[in-house]
Design an enzyme around this catalytic site. Sequence first.
Site, mmCIF file in Angstrom:
data_model
loop_
_atom_site.group_PDB
_atom_site.id
_atom_site.type_symbol
_atom_site.label_atom_id
_atom_site.label_comp_id
_atom_site.label_asym_id
_atom_site.label_seq_id
_atom_site.Cartn_x
_atom_site.Cartn_y
_atom_site.Cartn_z
ATOM 1 N N GLN A 100 -10.225 -3.983 -3.388
ATOM 2 C CA GLN A 100 -11.503 -3.473 -2.904
ATOM 3 C C GLN A 100 -12.586 -3.658 -3.973
ATOM 4 O O GLN A 100 -13.680 -4.164 -3.697
ATOM 5 C CB GLN A 100 -11.364 -1.977 -2.562
ATOM 6 N N ARG B 161 0.876 -1.178 0.000
ATOM 7 C CA ARG B 161 0.000 0.000 0.000
ATOM 8 C C ARG B 161 0.910 1.224 0.000
ATOM 9 O O ARG B 161 1.654 1.444 0.962
ATOM 10 C CB ARG B 161 -0.904 -0.003 1.225
ATOM 11 N N ASP C 197 -17.559 6.893 -0.969
ATOM 12 C CA ASP C 197 -16.276 6.773 -0.260
ATOM 13 C C ASP C 197 -15.962 8.155 0.310
ATOM 14 O O ASP C 197 -16.621 9.154 -0.030
ATOM 15 C CB ASP C 197 -15.186 6.299 -1.246
#
Length: 308
Positions: free
Chosen positions: A134, A104, A224
């Site tokens: 995701q 990440r 989001d």
Amino acid sequence: MARHFLEIKDYSSAELQKLLAQSKEMKKLYKSGGRDVCLAGKTMAMIFEKPSARTRMSFETLMTQMGGSAMYIRQEDIGGLGQREPIKDLTRVLNGYVDVIVARTFAHESVLELARYATIPVINALTDFSHPCQAMADMLTIQEHCGSLAGRKLVYIGDSNNVAWSLALASLRLGLQMIIASPAKYSFSADLVKQLEAQGGPGKVTHMTDPKAAAEGADVIYTDTWTSMGQEQEKQQRIKDFTGFQVNRGLMKVAGPQAKFMHCLPAYRDLETTDEVIESKQSIVFEQAENRLHFQRALVKYLCVGES
Ligand code: CP
Ligand code: NVA
């Protein structure tokens, strides 16, 4: 050459469908108390430049459950990715130690650099640009709720960010009709729109600036955070710019009772959505979070062991 999982566009529709089918199978197996220890003896290096709850915990869990182990590596442990030593050196060291790398990073380029030098699979666990794990867990969740993916109306309301980008690519590959409702300033750049167009169907991605018009008849309403990790200094401006884009009871009413509510989490209550929507019957956010584990289990098996 190792196969990586960096971007959804690197995978064909058929491969993505196969990964979804394997995720479903593995989910069933684990839910019924079964185990698949095909990763026995394998190790995973998990390099995280940004915080994480779901991504870190789901990868660590699956490695343990499947007989392997995972090593969580924070910035301070290695003196900063690309700072104490070049990424290409660190990668070649890892090649000799572990079987798979999960990373990440802020810059997408950092994950690409890892992949360039890795002789083992590299998995993108979120960059500023994309979040493919995701999006695929979300596709699994939509499939479970809607029965099929083809033709489903996925309405994403908010920032055209890393999550939106990966959802857009997954929608194109898997046949969804995705509408992104963002203020004009927060829609995909002309270059990214071109890249989406170049991918072709079977799905379709369109952009609107009116969240209510976009929401009508949606199978899924997705949002989001308006301020992603690394954008904290823009937070106040973004809160102003996203006025009218909150997914609240009123917007879910416009969408209709069939609409499911999705959010990759973490969610910021009273900004992009409300506690009421997250806690409502239409919300499937925790199934979505759980499906990270099920999709990634199939993914790591596919990359490290091959097809079963
Ligand atoms: N959705 C997601 O990736 O969560 P984390 O940032 O907690 O890993
Ligand atoms: N867009 C968010 C996703 C968090 C999982 C971020 O990048 O911070």
